[in-house]
Motif scaffolding. Structure first.
Motif, PDB file in Angstrom:
ATOM      1  N   ALA A 145      27.466  45.337  25.059  1.00  0.00           N
ATOM      2  CA  ALA A 145      27.996  45.957  26.215  1.00  0.00           C
ATOM      3  C   ALA A 145      27.648  44.467  27.911  1.00  0.00           C
ATOM      4  N   ALA A 146      26.689  43.881  27.175  1.00  0.00           N
ATOM      5  CA  ALA A 146      26.002  42.626  28.162  1.00  0.00           C
ATOM      6  C   ALA A 146      27.879  41.857  28.373  1.00  0.00           C
ATOM      7  N   ARG A 147      28.634  41.771  27.457  1.00  0.00           N
ATOM      8  CA  ARG A 147      29.906  41.058  27.150  1.00  0.00           C
ATOM      9  C   ARG A 147      30.857  41.573  27.853  1.00  0.00           C
ATOM     10  N   ASN A 148      30.787  42.740  27.290  1.00  0.00           N
ATOM     11  CA  ASN A 148      31.508  43.556  27.963  1.00  0.00           C
ATOM     12  C   ASN A 148      31.467  42.975  30.101  1.00  0.00           C
ATOM     13  N   GLN A 149      30.577  43.953  29.778  1.00  0.00           N
ATOM     14  CA  GLN A 149      29.681  43.650  31.351  1.00  0.00           C
ATOM     15  C   GLN A 149      31.013  42.113  32.179  1.00  0.00           C
ATOM     16  N   GLU A 150      30.264  41.567  31.248  1.00  0.00           N
ATOM     17  CA  GLU A 150      30.803  39.729  31.556  1.00  0.00           C
ATOM     18  C   GLU A 150      31.747  39.584  32.148  1.00  0.00           C
ATOM     19  N   LEU A 151      33.020  39.919  30.330  1.00  0.00           N
ATOM     20  CA  LEU A 151      34.074  40.004  30.779  1.00  0.00           C
ATOM     21  C   LEU A 151      35.121  40.766  32.029  1.00  0.00           C
ATOM     22  N   GLN A 152      34.316  41.937  32.241  1.00  0.00           N
ATOM     23  CA  GLN A 152      34.858  42.196  33.931  1.00  0.00           C
ATOM     24  C   GLN A 152      34.152  41.731  34.565  1.00  0.00           C
ATOM     25  N   LYS A 153      33.076  41.071  34.886  1.00  0.00           N
ATOM     26  CA  LYS A 153      32.494  40.277  36.072  1.00  0.00           C
ATOM     27  C   LYS A 153      33.757  39.286  35.834  1.00  0.00           C
ATOM     28  N   LEU A 154      34.306  38.668  35.049  1.00  0.00           N
ATOM     29  CA  LEU A 154      35.260  37.237  34.529  1.00  0.00           C
ATOM     30  C   LEU A 154      36.762  37.631  35.354  1.00  0.00           C
ATOM     31  N   ALA A 155      36.610  38.728  35.043  1.00  0.00           N
ATOM     32  CA  ALA A 155      38.541  39.479  36.165  1.00  0.00           C
ATOM     33  C   ALA A 155      38.283  39.783  37.041  1.00  0.00           C
ATOM     34  N   ARG A 156      37.690  40.353  37.466  1.00  0.00           N
ATOM     35  CA  ARG A 156      37.092  40.529  39.031  1.00  0.00           C
ATOM     36  C   ARG A 156      36.934  38.711  39.764  1.00  0.00           C
ATOM     37  N   THR A 157      36.526  38.154  39.542  1.00  0.00           N
ATOM     38  CA  THR A 157      36.114  36.637  40.040  1.00  0.00           C
ATOM     39  C   THR A 157      38.450  36.344  39.717  1.00  0.00           C
ATOM     40  N   TYR A 158      39.000  36.730  38.918  1.00  0.00           N
ATOM     41  CA  TYR A 158      40.322  36.252  39.871  1.00  0.00           C
ATOM     42  C   TYR A 158      41.092  37.299  40.159  1.00  0.00           C
ATOM     43  N   HIS A 159      40.323  38.027  40.999  1.00  0.00           N
ATOM     44  CA  HIS A 159      41.045  38.755  41.980  1.00  0.00           C
ATOM     45  C   HIS A 159      42.269  39.819  40.615  1.00  0.00           C
ATOM     46  N   ILE A 160      41.904  39.927  39.890  1.00  0.00           N
ATOM     47  CA  ILE A 160      43.341  40.997  38.984  1.00  0.00           C
ATOM     48  C   ILE A 160      42.589  42.458  39.246  1.00  0.00           C
ATOM     49  N   ILE A 161      44.269  43.074  39.313  1.00  0.00           N
ATOM     50  CA  ILE A 161      44.256  44.211  39.606  1.00  0.00           C
ATOM     51  C   ILE A 161      44.700  45.098  38.237  1.00  0.00           C
ATOM     52  N   ILE A 162      45.639  44.781  37.989  1.00  0.00           N
ATOM     53  CA  ILE A 162      45.727  45.164  36.073  1.00  0.00           C
ATOM     54  C   ILE A 162      45.014  44.616  35.379  1.00  0.00           C
ATOM     55  N   SER A 163      44.971  46.192  34.533  1.00  0.00           N
ATOM     56  CA  SER A 163      43.868  45.379  33.224  1.00  0.00           C
ATOM     57  C   SER A 163      44.288  44.512  32.503  1.00  0.00           C
ATOM     58  N   PRO A 164      43.434  44.032  31.898  1.00  0.00           N
ATOM     59  CA  PRO A 164      43.844  42.401  31.160  1.00  0.00           C
ATOM     60  C   PRO A 164      44.122  43.162  29.608  1.00  0.00           C
ATOM     61  N   TRP A 165      44.186  41.907  28.665  1.00  0.00           N
ATOM     62  CA  TRP A 165      44.789  42.420  27.346  1.00  0.00           C
ATOM     63  C   TRP A 165      43.079  41.482  27.001  1.00  0.00           C
ATOM     64  N   ILE A 166      42.580  43.153  25.991  1.00  0.00           N
ATOM     65  CA  ILE A 166      41.203  41.881  24.815  1.00  0.00           C
ATOM     66  C   ILE A 166      42.106  42.217  23.505  1.00  0.00           C
ATOM     67  N   GLY A 167      40.986  41.386  22.843  1.00  0.00           N
ATOM     68  CA  GLY A 167      41.675  41.394  21.307  1.00  0.00           C
ATOM     69  C   GLY A 167      42.187  43.006  20.270  1.00  0.00           C
TER      70      GLY A 167
END
Length: 102
Positions: free
Chosen positions: A18-40
């Motif tokens: 869950a911590a990693r999930n939240q970290e990646l969610q925050k990372l995507a927000r810092t790039y002002h991504i609106i469309i949900s990004p792909w994960i693996g």
């Protein structure tokens, strides 16, 4: 996945907590991504069973699916919602931002 490998020499991100999930969610927000990004994560039918797995072959030991996901109709890839952090099945041919790990 191929672009991540060829251009960045990485793989689409796998998420194991869950911590990693939240970290990646925050990372995507810092790039002002609106469309949900792909994960693996990929969901496909293997030996008659629907199964989710990581592209990097790491263990499947955590999941954060949105209700009704993953789909069990065709092989799908997975997005990480910037808004709620939940994962959703999407058709793999869609062009989207992505999170690459090294």
């Amino acid at each position: 996945q191929r672009y991540c490998q060829d251009v960045y020499r990485g793989r689409l991100a796998s998420v194991h907590s869950a911590a990693r999930n939240q970290e990646l969610q925050k990372l995507a927000r810092t790039y002002h991504i609106i469309i949900s990004p792909w994960i693996g994560a990929v969901t496909s039918r293997r030996a008659g069973q629907w199964e989710s797995y990581w592209e990097d072959s790491s263990p499947w030991n955590y999941a954060n699916w949105a209700p009704t996901h993953p789909f069990h109709i065709v092989t799908t890839c997975t997005t990480l919602s910037v808004r709620d952090g939940l994962w959703r099945s999407r058709f793999c041919f869609q062009l989207r931002p992505f999170i690459c790990q090294y």
